[in-house]
Motif scaffolding. Structure first.
Motif, mmCIF file in Angstrom:
data_model
loop_
_atom_site.group_PDB
_atom_site.id
_atom_site.type_symbol
_atom_site.label_atom_id
_atom_site.label_comp_id
_atom_site.label_asym_id
_atom_site.label_seq_id
_atom_site.Cartn_x
_atom_site.Cartn_y
_atom_site.Cartn_z
ATOM 1 N N HIS A 113 0.902 -1.145 -0.003
ATOM 2 C CA HIS A 113 -0.117 -0.065 -0.043
ATOM 3 C C HIS A 113 0.921 1.444 0.036
ATOM 4 O O HIS A 113 0.350 2.305 -0.134
ATOM 5 C CB HIS A 113 -0.983 -0.043 1.256
ATOM 6 N N SER A 114 2.196 1.158 0.187
ATOM 7 C CA SER A 114 2.931 2.279 -0.126
ATOM 8 C C SER A 114 3.809 2.324 -1.230
ATOM 9 O O SER A 114 4.522 3.146 -1.602
ATOM 10 C CB SER A 114 4.095 2.361 1.036
ATOM 11 N N ASP A 115 3.284 1.285 -2.037
ATOM 12 C CA ASP A 115 3.748 1.225 -3.612
ATOM 13 C C ASP A 115 5.381 1.056 -3.424
ATOM 14 O O ASP A 115 5.976 1.820 -4.431
ATOM 15 C CB ASP A 115 3.414 2.430 -4.436
ATOM 16 N N SER A 116 5.925 0.499 -2.505
ATOM 17 C CA SER A 116 7.476 0.585 -2.409
ATOM 18 C C SER A 116 7.924 -0.917 -2.172
ATOM 19 O O SER A 116 7.281 -1.683 -1.632
ATOM 20 C CB SER A 116 7.772 1.292 -1.595
ATOM 21 N N ILE A 117 9.298 -0.897 -2.613
ATOM 22 C CA ILE A 117 10.072 -2.238 -1.888
ATOM 23 C C ILE A 117 11.189 -1.830 -1.056
ATOM 24 O O ILE A 117 11.822 -0.735 -1.105
ATOM 25 C CB ILE A 117 10.802 -2.842 -3.181
ATOM 26 N N LYS A 118 10.998 -2.320 0.128
ATOM 27 C CA LYS A 118 11.781 -1.738 1.226
ATOM 28 C C LYS A 118 12.858 -3.118 1.372
ATOM 29 O O LYS A 118 12.759 -4.351 1.001
ATOM 30 C CB LYS A 118 11.208 -1.833 2.729
ATOM 31 N N VAL A 119 14.053 -2.899 2.157
ATOM 32 C CA VAL A 119 14.953 -3.806 2.316
ATOM 33 C C VAL A 119 15.569 -3.801 3.743
ATOM 34 O O VAL A 119 15.825 -2.488 4.290
ATOM 35 C CB VAL A 119 16.384 -3.796 1.306
ATOM 36 N N VAL A 120 15.268 -4.849 4.450
ATOM 37 C CA VAL A 120 15.823 -5.041 5.750
ATOM 38 C C VAL A 120 17.407 -5.810 5.708
ATOM 39 O O VAL A 120 17.403 -6.725 5.253
ATOM 40 C CB VAL A 120 14.799 -5.902 6.625
ATOM 41 N N SER A 121 18.328 -5.008 6.236
ATOM 42 C CA SER A 121 19.683 -5.559 6.109
ATOM 43 C C SER A 121 20.072 -6.275 7.554
ATOM 44 O O SER A 121 19.191 -6.218 8.631
ATOM 45 C CB SER A 121 20.614 -4.127 6.306
ATOM 46 N N GLU A 122 21.107 -7.068 7.441
ATOM 47 C CA GLU A 122 21.628 -7.826 8.499
ATOM 48 C C GLU A 122 21.719 -7.216 9.651
ATOM 49 O O GLU A 122 21.458 -7.667 10.788
ATOM 50 C CB GLU A 122 22.758 -8.555 8.014
ATOM 51 N N ASP A 123 22.057 -5.719 9.840
ATOM 52 C CA ASP A 123 22.060 -5.067 10.764
ATOM 53 C C ASP A 123 21.191 -4.456 11.408
ATOM 54 O O ASP A 123 21.198 -3.732 12.642
ATOM 55 C CB ASP A 123 23.381 -3.919 10.495
ATOM 56 N N GLY A 124 19.941 -4.626 10.753
ATOM 57 C CA GLY A 124 18.754 -4.062 11.463
ATOM 58 C C GLY A 124 18.166 -3.047 10.976
ATOM 59 O O GLY A 124 17.126 -2.312 11.099
ATOM 60 N N THR A 125 19.020 -2.335 9.656
ATOM 61 C CA THR A 125 18.500 -1.068 9.009
ATOM 62 C C THR A 125 17.534 -1.322 8.192
ATOM 63 O O THR A 125 17.586 -2.313 7.484
ATOM 64 C CB THR A 125 19.964 -0.485 8.383
ATOM 65 N N VAL A 126 16.474 -0.510 8.021
ATOM 66 C CA VAL A 126 15.495 -0.722 7.051
ATOM 67 C C VAL A 126 15.278 0.676 6.206
ATOM 68 O O VAL A 126 15.296 1.770 6.719
ATOM 69 C CB VAL A 126 13.831 -0.915 7.752
ATOM 70 N N SER A 127 15.327 0.281 4.854
ATOM 71 C CA SER A 127 15.319 1.482 3.992
ATOM 72 C C SER A 127 14.428 1.065 2.735
ATOM 73 O O SER A 127 14.104 -0.006 2.487
ATOM 74 C CB SER A 127 16.787 1.622 3.690
#
Length: 369
Positions: A213-227
Motif C-alpha cells: 500500500h506504500s507502492d514500494s520495495i523495502k530492504v531489511v539489512s542484516e544489521d537491522g537497518t530498514v530502507s
C-alpha cells in the motif's frame, strides 16, 4: 385521423426521440471515457519511458512454437513431501523451501506450517478467538512459537537463521527462530509498513519486502537497518531473488519487472527497472514478453536459469516467462482431476517440482518439469 390515433402517434414519436437522445448521450459518454482512458494510458506510457527492457540478447528465436519446460535447469534432487497431511481448512497463501523443508502460511488458521519428508506440523501460530462463522481471528503477540499470534501471515522466506513472515494486517515483519516468534524492528526507526505482502532474501543478509500500500520495495539489512529500495510502483506484491536481481510482481500494473540488487544501500529509480513480462494492460494472452497480458499477478519464483513462473492470480493460472515468450501452464491435481486453479498466490520450486498455493481453492497444486 381521429384524436385517439393522433395521441398514439405522439407517444410513438416521443419514445423514438427518447431512444435517440439516450443513444446520443451514451455515445458521448463513451467517447469521453475513451478520451480519459487514452490520456491515462499516455501518462502511464510516458512514465515508463525511462524503464529498460529485459535483456533477451541470449534468448533464441522461438517464434510461435509451444514453450517447453525441458530446458529449465535444476541442480537439486526432488524431495517427496506429503501434502495430504495438511488440514482441509487450509488457505495456503505463501510458500518457500529452506533446509529440506517446505514452509507454508495459512490465512485461515493464521499460522505457518512446516513440512519435512517425515512430518507435517504447525511451525508457529496459536489458536485464537473465532468469529460467528467459526473462523480464527488471529492477533498479535511475540511469544514462543506455539503461543504467538498472527493476523494475516502472507509470505515466508528464509532470513538470517530463521524464517521471516509478512504479517500483513499487523503491518509487521515477524521472524520465527529457535522456537520463538519475534517482530523484526529496525535500528533506525524506519520500520513502518503499510500492508507488507511478498518477501524474498538474497542469502547475504538482506530481506526484501513488498510494501504494497506504500507502492514500494523495502530492504531489511542484516544489521537491522530498514530502507526504501524502490518506490513509485503500483501495488507490488510477489518477490523472488535470483542471481543478483530482485524480480517483482507489480500487481497494480499487471506486469513483472526486476531490478539489480548490486548495491542495496542506494535507492533505485525508474531508470533501474527492467521489464520482464507484461504489456501493462489487464488481460490473459500469451506471446512475446512485451505483449503478453496478466491480471493482478501476486506471486512468482525464478529458476537458476532465469525462467520465471508467475502466479497470475485473477486469471487463475500459472504463466511461464522463458526465452522471451510467455506461455500458460496446464496445472492439474492428479488426485482430483476435475479441480482447477482459482486464485494462485504463493509459488516456489524445490528440485524439479513447482508448488502453487491456491488460496481461495484451499489447495496446494504441484507440477513436475
Amino acid at each position: 385521423m381521429n384524436k385517439k390515433n393522433k395521441n398514439g402517434l405522439k407517444w410513438v414519436l416521443l419514445v423514438i426521440v427518447l431512444i435517440i437522445t439516450a443513444f446520443t448521450v451514451s455515445m458521448v459518454a463513451c467517447g469521453l471515457f475513451k478520451e480519459k482512458s487514452g490520456e491515462k494510458a499516455a501518462e502511464e506510457n510516458s512514465g515508463e519511458s525511462e524503464e529498460s527492457m529485459y535483456d533477451t540478447s541470449a534468448f533464441p528465436d522461438t517464434g510461435n512454437e509451444q514453450i517447453s519446460l525441458d530446458g529449465i535447469i535444476s541442480d537439486e534432487a526432488t524431495i517427496e513431501f506429503d501434502l495430504s497431511a495438511l488440514p482441509d481448512t487450509i488457505e495456503p497463501c505463501g510458500i518457500c523451501y529452506a533446509d529440506g523443508c517446505l514452509y507454508i502460511t495459512d490465512s485461515y488458521a493464521k499460522s505457518v506450517w512446516k513440512i519435512s519428508e517425515d512430518t507435517t506440523e504447525v511451525f508457529a501460530g496459536a489458536d485464537s478467538s473465532r468469529d460467528i462463522y467459526d473462523k480464527p481471528q488471529g492477533g498479535y503477540n511475540d511469544a514462543p512459537a506455539n503461543e504467538a499470534l498472527f493476523k494475516l501471515p502472507w509470505s515466508v522466506a528464509p532470513f538470517l537463521n530463521g524464517i521471516a513472515v509478512t504479517d500483513t494486517e499487523n503491518n509487521a515483519i515477524r521472524l520465527i527462530n529457535d522456537n520463538r516468534v519475534d517482530t523484526v524492528y529496525s535500528v533506525n526507526g524506519t520500520d513502518e509498513y503499510n500492508y507488507p505482502t511478498g518477501i524474498a532474501s538474497d542469502g547475504a543478509g538482506n530481506l526484501f519486502v513488498a510494501d504494497t500500500h506504500s507502492d514500494s520495495i523495502k530492504v531489511v539489512s542484516e544489521d537491522g537497518t530498514v530502507s526504501t529500495l524502490l518506490d513509485g510502483l503500483d501495488s507490488p506484491m510477489g518477490l523472488s531473488y535470483n542471481s543478483g536481481f530482485l524480480y517483482i510482481a507489480e500487481t497494480g500494473k499487471n506486469r513483472i519487472i526486476r531490478i539489480s540488487t548490486e548495491d542495496v544501500s542506494s535507492k533505485k529509480s525508474s531508470a533501474d527497472v527492467e521489464l520482464v513480462a507484461g504489456s501493462g494492460e489487464e488481460g490473459f494472452s500469451d506471446g512475446v514478453y512485451t505483449d503478453a497480458t496478466f491480471s493482478s499477478p501476486k506471486g512468482l519464483t525464478v529458476t537458476t536459469d532465469g525462467s520465471v513462473f508467475v502466479a497470475d492470480t485473477v486469471n487463475g493460472a500459472v504463466r511461464l516467462v522463458k526465452d522471451g515468450q510467455v506461455s500458460t501452464l496446464e496445472i492439474r491435481d492428479t488426485r482430483i482431476p476435475e479441480a482447477e486453479l482459482v486464485s494462485p498466490i504463493g509459488i516456489c520450486i524445490q528440485g524439479r517440482r513447482l508448488y502453487i498455493c491456491d488460496n481461495f481453492g484451499m489447495k496446494i497444486y504441484t507440477a513436475d518439469f
